[in-house]
Scaffold this motif. Structure first.
Motif, short mmCIF file in Angstrom:
data_model
loop_
_atom_site.label_atom_id
_atom_site.label_comp_id
_atom_site.label_asym_id
_atom_site.label_seq_id
_atom_site.Cartn_x
_atom_site.Cartn_y
_atom_site.Cartn_z
N LEU A 106 2.92 7.72 15.31
CA LEU A 106 1.59 6.80 14.52
C LEU A 106 0.70 8.13 13.94
CD1 LEU A 106 0.07 4.75 13.51
CD2 LEU A 106 -0.95 4.77 15.69
N LYS A 107 0.60 8.15 12.48
CA LYS A 107 -0.11 9.41 12.00
C LYS A 107 -1.03 8.39 10.95
CE LYS A 107 3.28 12.88 12.48
NZ LYS A 107 4.31 13.70 11.58
N LEU A 109 -8.30 7.56 5.59
CA LEU A 109 -7.81 6.24 5.72
C LEU A 109 -7.30 5.71 4.48
CD1 LEU A 109 -10.64 4.31 7.72
CD2 LEU A 109 -8.60 5.13 8.69
N THR A 110 -6.35 6.63 4.02
CA THR A 110 -5.62 6.38 2.78
C THR A 110 -4.13 6.12 3.07
OG1 THR A 110 -5.29 8.77 2.23
CG2 THR A 110 -7.30 7.65 1.54
N SER A 111 -3.71 6.45 4.26
CA SER A 111 -2.16 6.42 4.50
C SER A 111 -2.13 6.03 5.99
CB SER A 111 -1.39 7.61 3.88
OG SER A 111 -1.77 8.67 4.25
N VAL A 112 -0.92 5.66 6.34
CA VAL A 112 -0.20 5.46 7.67
C VAL A 112 1.06 5.63 7.80
CG1 VAL A 112 -0.20 3.12 7.53
CG2 VAL A 112 -0.45 4.13 9.80
N HIS A 113 1.66 6.25 8.77
CA HIS A 113 3.05 6.45 9.02
C HIS A 113 3.19 6.31 10.40
CE1 HIS A 113 6.86 8.43 9.35
NE2 HIS A 113 6.75 8.65 10.79
N TYR A 114 4.30 5.43 10.85
CA TYR A 114 4.63 5.09 12.15
C TYR A 114 6.11 4.81 12.15
CZ TYR A 114 4.08 0.16 10.56
OH TYR A 114 4.15 -0.93 10.04
N VAL A 115 6.54 4.64 13.37
CA VAL A 115 8.02 4.14 13.68
C VAL A 115 8.04 3.10 14.57
CG1 VAL A 115 10.42 5.13 14.49
CG2 VAL A 115 9.00 6.67 13.41
N ARG A 151 -13.60 -3.23 3.77
CA ARG A 151 -12.56 -3.84 4.58
C ARG A 151 -11.11 -3.13 4.21
NH1 ARG A 151 -16.13 -6.15 6.54
NH2 ARG A 151 -16.37 -8.40 7.04
N LEU A 152 -10.34 -2.58 5.26
CA LEU A 152 -9.36 -1.83 5.05
C LEU A 152 -8.09 -2.65 4.84
CD1 LEU A 152 -8.46 1.15 5.09
CD2 LEU A 152 -7.85 0.56 7.53
N ALA A 153 -7.06 -2.29 3.96
CA ALA A 153 -5.99 -3.08 3.60
C ALA A 153 -4.80 -2.27 3.43
CB ALA A 153 -5.99 -4.10 2.53
N ILE A 154 -3.43 -2.72 3.82
CA ILE A 154 -2.30 -1.95 3.43
C ILE A 154 -1.84 -2.47 2.06
CG2 ILE A 154 0.03 -1.93 4.04
CD1 ILE A 154 -0.67 -2.61 7.11
N LYS A 155 -1.94 -1.38 1.32
CA LYS A 155 -1.64 -1.57 -0.25
C LYS A 155 -0.13 -1.89 -0.42
CE LYS A 155 -2.55 1.51 -3.20
NZ LYS A 155 -3.51 2.44 -3.68
N ASN A 156 0.92 -1.08 0.20
CA ASN A 156 2.06 -1.08 -0.04
C ASN A 156 2.78 -0.41 1.00
OD1 ASN A 156 2.22 1.77 -0.68
ND2 ASN A 156 1.46 1.31 -2.64
N TYR A 157 4.07 -0.33 0.99
CA TYR A 157 5.05 0.21 1.94
C TYR A 157 6.45 0.59 1.48
CZ TYR A 157 7.00 -4.63 2.46
OH TYR A 157 7.79 -5.80 2.44
#
Length: 240
Positions: A93-94, A99-105, A160-166
């Protein structure tokens, strides 16, 4: 009347911070151990469902329609149910400090999927067509997820934080069992040949057909995640 007033006060109390504060444990942005634990706990809540926020359970996960329009193969899955996401665990998890991006497995030991199908085209080297019931049982799966995040203003003046795309990179690690009933209108010899090929070449077949399925499933889980994020502000779970 008194009972109604008490209930309304309780509801306002919950949604004014007590409920939201309990959803995501606060962490400093550079405290990786805390972030791992907090995100793990939050993801468990999402998979289990949060009725107060209109979040349905994601295990089992119901998907009304999945459509795969591949160059050599067209398929549709209807009224599909996927079981197993509750047993997946998060690693690598990164979260960016801005707070502009997130990576995880997502590491999933097994996923089971069943429903109705329609299929027509070529399964790599074999022609295939039919419609009916199907079952899929995977072994271990590695699902890498990269998402962009965005901050939007809330009605209370807090962001509020939201996931924009993936983007997904899905890798099957162990054998997958394919079972599609009524291929070729029930012609057993043709059906057996397709199943023998698919189950013997599970890695190649999975990589051909998997993306529409995982995009639909992970997309629904991310939609539920955004419902949870909408209920709380980053100010409440990101410590300075």
């Amino acid at each position: 009347m008194i009972r109604k007033i008490v209930f309304l006060l309780f509801a306002l109390y919950c949604f004014d911070g007590v409920l939201s504060n309990s959803l995501i444990a606060p962490c400093k942005i550079d405290d990786q151990a805390c972030i791992d634990k907090s995100v793990g706990e939050a993801s468990t809540k999402i998979i289990q469902g949060i009725p107060e926020l209109g979040i349905e359970p994601s295990d089992p996960l119901f998907i009304e329609k999945i459509e795969g329009n591949l160059s050599i193969l067209k398929y549709k899955f209807f009224n599909s149910t996927i079981i197993g996401y509750k047993d997946c665990h998060i690693s690598d998890l990164k979260v960016s400090k801005e707070l502009t991006s997130v990576h995880y497995v997502l590491n999933c030991p097994q996923l089971k999927m069943s429903g109705l199908y329609e299929i027509d085209g070529r399964l790599i080297i074999l022609p295939v067509e039919g419609k009916g019931d199907f079952d899929l049982i995977t072994g271990k799966y590695k699902i890498e997820v990269d998402s962009d995040l965005k901050l939007t203003p809330g009605s209370d003046g807090k962001s509020r934080l939201a996931i924009k795309n993936y983007k997904l990179k899905c890798t099957p690690l162990t054998a997958i069992h394919f079972d599609f009933r009524n291929l070729f209108n029930g012609q057993k010899d043709l059906s057996d040949a397709v199943h023998k090929f698919a189950n013997g070449n599970w890695d190649e077949v999975a990589k051909l057909v998997q993306d529409p399925v995982f995009n639909a499933a992970i997309g629904k889980i991310i939609k539920n995640t955004n419902k949870m994020l909408k209920a709380t502000s980053p100010d409440e779970f990101v410590l300075n």
